[in-house]
Scaffold this motif. Structure first.
Motif, PDB file in Angstrom:
ATOM      1  N   VAL A 180       5.278  -1.348   7.999  1.00 44.59           N
ATOM      2  CA  VAL A 180       6.128  -2.451   7.974  1.00 44.59           C
ATOM      3  C   VAL A 180       6.174  -2.840   9.587  1.00 44.59           C
ATOM      4  O   VAL A 180       6.415  -3.956   9.777  1.00 44.59           O
ATOM      5  CB  VAL A 180       7.453  -2.058   7.509  1.00 44.59           C
ATOM      6  N   LEU A 181       6.349  -1.850  10.445  1.00 44.62           N
ATOM      7  CA  LEU A 181       6.570  -2.292  11.749  1.00 44.62           C
ATOM      8  C   LEU A 181       5.206  -3.131  12.387  1.00 44.62           C
ATOM      9  O   LEU A 181       5.584  -4.149  13.206  1.00 44.62           O
ATOM     10  CB  LEU A 181       6.948  -0.940  12.735  1.00 44.62           C
ATOM     11  N   ALA A 182       4.364  -2.426  11.897  1.00 41.95           N
ATOM     12  CA  ALA A 182       3.029  -2.969  12.360  1.00 41.95           C
ATOM     13  C   ALA A 182       2.694  -4.230  11.732  1.00 41.95           C
ATOM     14  O   ALA A 182       2.419  -5.323  12.479  1.00 41.95           O
ATOM     15  CB  ALA A 182       1.556  -2.272  12.199  1.00 41.95           C
ATOM     16  N   ASP A 214      -2.657   3.372   1.059  1.00 41.10           N
ATOM     17  CA  ASP A 214      -1.479   3.037   0.263  1.00 41.10           C
ATOM     18  C   ASP A 214      -1.111   1.428   0.130  1.00 41.10           C
ATOM     19  O   ASP A 214      -0.965   0.878   1.208  1.00 41.10           O
ATOM     20  CB  ASP A 214      -0.327   3.859   0.458  1.00 41.10           C
ATOM     21  N   GLY A 215      -1.630   0.820  -0.981  1.00 46.80           N
ATOM     22  CA  GLY A 215      -1.577  -0.488  -1.268  1.00 46.80           C
ATOM     23  C   GLY A 215      -0.108  -0.983  -1.224  1.00 46.80           C
ATOM     24  O   GLY A 215       0.098  -2.066  -0.616  1.00 46.80           O
ATOM     25  N   THR A 216       0.869  -0.126  -1.467  1.00 40.28           N
ATOM     26  CA  THR A 216       2.390  -0.469  -1.596  1.00 40.28           C
ATOM     27  C   THR A 216       2.882  -0.857  -0.172  1.00 40.28           C
ATOM     28  O   THR A 216       3.398  -1.705   0.256  1.00 40.28           O
ATOM     29  CB  THR A 216       3.191   0.699  -2.341  1.00 40.28           C
ATOM     30  N   THR A 217       2.741   0.378   0.782  1.00 39.82           N
ATOM     31  CA  THR A 217       3.206   0.199   2.001  1.00 39.82           C
ATOM     32  C   THR A 217       2.474  -0.821   2.904  1.00 39.82           C
ATOM     33  O   THR A 217       2.906  -1.751   3.648  1.00 39.82           O
ATOM     34  CB  THR A 217       2.947   1.400   2.879  1.00 39.82           C
ATOM     35  N   LEU A 218       1.015  -0.790   2.535  1.00 38.30           N
ATOM     36  CA  LEU A 218       0.303  -2.113   3.225  1.00 38.30           C
ATOM     37  C   LEU A 218       0.553  -3.314   2.933  1.00 38.30           C
ATOM     38  O   LEU A 218       0.960  -4.271   3.641  1.00 38.30           O
ATOM     39  CB  LEU A 218      -1.210  -1.863   3.020  1.00 38.30           C
ATOM     40  N   SER A 219       1.243  -3.776   1.738  1.00 37.68           N
ATOM     41  CA  SER A 219       1.735  -4.915   1.024  1.00 37.68           C
ATOM     42  C   SER A 219       2.925  -5.265   1.677  1.00 37.68           C
ATOM     43  O   SER A 219       3.136  -6.321   1.983  1.00 37.68           O
ATOM     44  CB  SER A 219       1.728  -4.852  -0.468  1.00 37.68           C
ATOM     45  N   ALA A 220       3.855  -4.321   1.850  1.00 33.58           N
ATOM     46  CA  ALA A 220       5.183  -4.418   2.644  1.00 33.58           C
ATOM     47  C   ALA A 220       4.720  -4.833   3.911  1.00 33.58           C
ATOM     48  O   ALA A 220       5.563  -5.735   4.512  1.00 33.58           O
ATOM     49  CB  ALA A 220       5.986  -3.105   2.448  1.00 33.58           C
ATOM     50  N   GLY A 221       3.975  -4.373   4.647  1.00 32.52           N
ATOM     51  CA  GLY A 221       3.571  -4.754   5.983  1.00 32.52           C
ATOM     52  C   GLY A 221       3.205  -6.223   6.125  1.00 32.52           C
ATOM     53  O   GLY A 221       3.532  -6.923   6.876  1.00 32.52           O
ATOM     54  N   ALA A 222       1.987  -6.507   5.158  1.00 28.90           N
ATOM     55  CA  ALA A 222       1.494  -7.859   5.251  1.00 28.90           C
ATOM     56  C   ALA A 222       3.041  -8.934   4.855  1.00 28.90           C
ATOM     57  O   ALA A 222       3.098 -10.032   5.430  1.00 28.90           O
ATOM     58  CB  ALA A 222       0.376  -7.964   4.250  1.00 28.90           C
ATOM     59  N   ILE A 223       3.671  -8.363   3.804  1.00 28.03           N
ATOM     60  CA  ILE A 223       4.894  -9.368   3.525  1.00 28.03           C
ATOM     61  C   ILE A 223       5.862  -9.656   4.791  1.00 28.03           C
ATOM     62  O   ILE A 223       6.396 -10.647   5.021  1.00 28.03           O
ATOM     63  CB  ILE A 223       5.687  -8.707   2.162  1.00 28.03           C
ATOM     64  N   PHE A 249     -10.026  -9.622  -0.375  1.00 24.88           N
ATOM     65  CA  PHE A 249     -10.411  -8.313   0.350  1.00 24.88           C
ATOM     66  C   PHE A 249      -9.447  -7.072   0.055  1.00 24.88           C
ATOM     67  O   PHE A 249      -9.915  -6.000   0.594  1.00 24.88           O
ATOM     68  CB  PHE A 249     -10.117  -8.786   1.735  1.00 24.88           C
ATOM     69  N   GLY A 250      -8.315  -7.017  -0.820  1.00 25.26           N
ATOM     70  CA  GLY A 250      -7.530  -6.022  -0.988  1.00 25.26           C
ATOM     71  C   GLY A 250      -7.602  -5.508  -2.417  1.00 25.26           C
ATOM     72  O   GLY A 250      -8.460  -5.886  -3.097  1.00 25.26           O
ATOM     73  N   CYS A 251      -6.775  -4.271  -2.482  1.00 27.22           N
ATOM     74  CA  CYS A 251      -6.768  -3.704  -4.032  1.00 27.22           C
ATOM     75  C   CYS A 251      -5.841  -4.278  -4.734  1.00 27.22           C
ATOM     76  O   CYS A 251      -5.221  -5.298  -4.401  1.00 27.22           O
ATOM     77  CB  CYS A 251      -6.504  -2.097  -3.876  1.00 27.22           C
ATOM     78  N   ALA A 252      -6.007  -4.177  -6.043  1.00 26.68           N
ATOM     79  CA  ALA A 252      -4.978  -4.805  -7.150  1.00 26.68           C
ATOM     80  C   ALA A 252      -3.506  -4.743  -6.747  1.00 26.68           C
ATOM     81  O   ALA A 252      -2.924  -5.641  -6.793  1.00 26.68           O
ATOM     82  CB  ALA A 252      -5.236  -4.249  -8.562  1.00 26.68           C
ATOM     83  N   ARG A 253      -2.990  -3.515  -6.364  1.00 24.24           N
ATOM     84  CA  ARG A 253      -1.777  -3.260  -5.990  1.00 24.24           C
ATOM     85  C   ARG A 253      -1.081  -3.979  -4.858  1.00 24.24           C
ATOM     86  O   ARG A 253      -0.182  -4.767  -4.933  1.00 24.24           O
ATOM     87  CB  ARG A 253      -1.409  -2.010  -5.619  1.00 24.24           C
ATOM     88  N   PHE A 254      -2.277  -4.185  -3.891  1.00 20.63           N
ATOM     89  CA  PHE A 254      -1.827  -5.098  -2.722  1.00 20.63           C
ATOM     90  C   PHE A 254      -1.596  -6.377  -3.126  1.00 20.63           C
ATOM     91  O   PHE A 254      -0.698  -7.225  -2.729  1.00 20.63           O
ATOM     92  CB  PHE A 254      -2.982  -4.758  -1.669  1.00 20.63           C
ATOM     93  N   SER A 255      -2.534  -7.092  -3.977  1.00 19.46           N
ATOM     94  CA  SER A 255      -2.662  -8.191  -4.194  1.00 19.46           C
ATOM     95  C   SER A 255      -1.353  -8.697  -5.206  1.00 19.46           C
ATOM     96  O   SER A 255      -0.948  -9.782  -5.005  1.00 19.46           O
ATOM     97  CB  SER A 255      -4.029  -8.557  -5.034  1.00 19.46           C
ATOM     98  N   TRP A 256      -1.110  -7.751  -6.082  1.00 23.58           N
ATOM     99  CA  TRP A 256       0.077  -8.002  -7.052  1.00 23.58           C
ATOM    100  C   TRP A 256       1.203  -8.304  -6.318  1.00 23.58           C
ATOM    101  O   TRP A 256       1.910  -9.369  -6.544  1.00 23.58           O
ATOM    102  CB  TRP A 256       0.263  -7.111  -8.062  1.00 23.58           C
ATOM    103  N   HIS A 257       1.558  -7.303  -5.224  1.00 24.04           N
ATOM    104  CA  HIS A 257       3.044  -7.372  -4.692  1.00 24.04           C
ATOM    105  C   HIS A 257       2.963  -8.775  -3.618  1.00 24.04           C
ATOM    106  O   HIS A 257       3.966  -9.414  -3.553  1.00 24.04           O
ATOM    107  CB  HIS A 257       3.009  -6.184  -3.718  1.00 24.04           C
ATOM    108  N   LEU A 258       1.755  -8.973  -3.179  1.00 29.32           N
ATOM    109  CA  LEU A 258       1.619 -10.207  -2.112  1.00 29.32           C
ATOM    110  C   LEU A 258       1.734 -11.379  -2.777  1.00 29.32           C
ATOM    111  O   LEU A 258       2.534 -12.505  -2.552  1.00 29.32           O
ATOM    112  CB  LEU A 258       0.348 -10.177  -1.514  1.00 29.32           C
ATOM    113  N   TRP A 259       1.260 -11.589  -4.222  1.00 30.29           N
ATOM    114  CA  TRP A 259       1.305 -12.749  -4.994  1.00 30.29           C
ATOM    115  C   TRP A 259       2.926 -12.870  -5.446  1.00 30.29           C
ATOM    116  O   TRP A 259       3.412 -13.953  -5.300  1.00 30.29           O
ATOM    117  CB  TRP A 259       0.547 -12.948  -6.198  1.00 30.29           C
ATOM    118  N   GLY A 260       3.452 -11.543  -5.879  1.00 34.64           N
ATOM    119  CA  GLY A 260       5.038 -11.866  -6.217  1.00 34.64           C
ATOM    120  C   GLY A 260       6.035 -12.233  -5.110  1.00 34.64           C
ATOM    121  O   GLY A 260       6.533 -13.167  -5.235  1.00 34.64           O
TER     122      GLY A 260
END
Length: 422
Positions: free
Chosen positions: A212-214, A239-248, A392-403
């Motif tokens: 999240v910080l990065a 971990d796609g969850t924490t990485l999606s939090a960082g991207a968001i 480029f990402g995994c399914a969990r990363f993509s789902w959270h990003l789209w949401g």
């Protein structure tokens, strides 16, 4: 130079020496009186000696053809005396360290700089010297934890930044404004830096807080590049969850940065765009915070992989460069009539370019059209990052990003509609 300035310069030289002396004395504070080579008094005198030598050089050196003799003499005397006493201490304690000798030389030099040159530069140098000396334990621990992969990645990044980039031509090649080879390398350096910063943050703070910080820091540079870098990491098994939090969080910072650009470059658009941008950023930040707080580690942290892979970074840089090139070509082809469409194309790579372009054209544009162009660019950039996350990402990363993108877009459009009604 009047007497007041002379006192100020000498006082700064003494202060630099005292600051270094405090750190040196504190480190050996348990030693008995006379048991240390140099403490607070000695280093204060080193700084004062530098200031006095500088003032003498200023008085005698101007009218003499042997300028520098005074400073050189003082420096040699101090270096010899300090080296002799440090050597005796090293022999007695069976240690090997030249830090205090170098610190004494630098203290004298900064004192001379305070007397002869830029006082602000001398102050900054003194602060940097004390910081480096006080960071011994942190730096030694960091070196012990440093792996070969991390060292190699840092060396490659430094070589790209300070060796390759300066020698590349900056002149664009090709039609529609062309493509600058240096800009491609700069984009690769930016992507690599974001990946490396994320790696360091995860190593220091753990995957949840580190990502999240990065991501938030990366959003200050390029939220698109941050999203691509995090998506690649999620596809590699992290971990796609924490990485999606960082991207968001990067997207949230990007919207706030767009609002700041509008406030700086196009103040007339701020009443229309401020609340939609803030609403969208707030939803993204809340989504990222919920993801970070709700994530539960399963069996310990996953060790991050390679800080960055040069081939993958180069491919991403080329891809984003091609997108930016196509956006510029469309802008030239469609002109002012296709401003909104051209802004959307530009936002496939970066929303800042569209914002700056619209702001530069604002005197000849209707405020409503300009606001729509910036709004469309922001929404398009958010959608593009979601697409990049899916590719480029995994399914969990993509789902959270789209949401998060859908909720943020809804909040922004709602704020836009509410502002239009009011």
């Amino acid at each position: 130079m009047d007497n007041v300035e002379l006192f100020e310069r000498l006082g700064l030289a003494i202060a630099i020496g005292a600051a270094v002396g405090v750190e040196r004395h504190w480190r050996e504070r348990d030693e008995p009186e006379g048991g240390r080579t140099a403490g607070i008094r000695t280093f204060t005198l080193f700084g004062m000696a530098g200031g006095v030598a500088g003032l003498l050089e200023r008085s005698f050196g101007v009218a003499s053809s042997y300028s520098g003799i005074t400073l050189t003499g003082f420096l040699i005397a101090i270096a010899l005396v300090m080296a002799i006493f440090e050597m005796r201490e090293a022999i007695a304690e069976k240690t090997y360290s030249v830090t205090s000798v170098v610190a004494a030389i630098l203290t004298f030099g900064l004192g001379a700089l305070a007397a002869l040159g830029d006082m602000a530069l001398a102050s900054a140098g003194g602060a940097a010297l004390v910081t480096i000396l006080a960071s011994r334990e942190f730096l030694h621990q960091a070196i012990r934890r440093l792996t070969w992969v991390e060292l190699r990645s840092a060396v490659i990044l430094l070589a790209m930044t300070f060796v390759l980039r300066p020698i590349l031509p900056d002149t664009p090649v090709g039609p529609f404004g062309g493509v600058s080879p240096k800009s491609i390398v700069m984009l690769a350096i930016m992507l690599a830096s974001i990946s490396f910063a994320g790696y360091v943050a995860v190593r220091m703070f753990g995957s949840t807080r580190g990502d999240v910080l990065a991501g938030a820091i990366g959003g200050l540079v390029s939220s698109t590049g941050t999203t691509v870098a995090f998506a690649r990491r999620s596809a590699s098994g992290e971990d796609g969850t924490t990485l999606s939090a960082g991207a968001i969080s990067a997207s949230a910072v990007s919207l706030l940065r767009t609002a700041l650009l509008v406030a700086t470059l196009a103040q007339t658009l701020l009443p229309v765009l401020l609340w939609p941008l803030v609403a969208g950023a707030a939803v993204l930040a809340l989504y990222a915070l919920i993801l970070a707080r709700s994530h539960q580690s399963t069996g310990g942290e996953v060790a991050p992989g390679n800080p960055f892979e040069l081939a993958a970074v180069a491919k991403m840089a080329l891809l984003l460069t091609c997108v930016a090139f196509l956006a510029r070509a469309a802008t030239q082809q469609f002109g002012g009539a296709g401003l909104i469409f051209a802004s959307a194309l530009s936002a496939l790579a970066d929303v800042d370019a569209a914002t700056v372009t619209v702001a530069s054209l604002l005197p000849s544009l209707q405020p409503g059209v300009a606001a729509q162009a910036v709004g469309v660019a922001a929404l398009t950039n958010m959608a593009a990052k979601a697409v990049y996350g899916s590719v480029f990402g995994c399914a969990r990363f993509s789902w959270h990003l789209w949401g998060a993108t859908a909720l943020s877009a809804a909040a922004a459009l709602g704020a836009w509609a509410l502002g239009s009604v009011v």
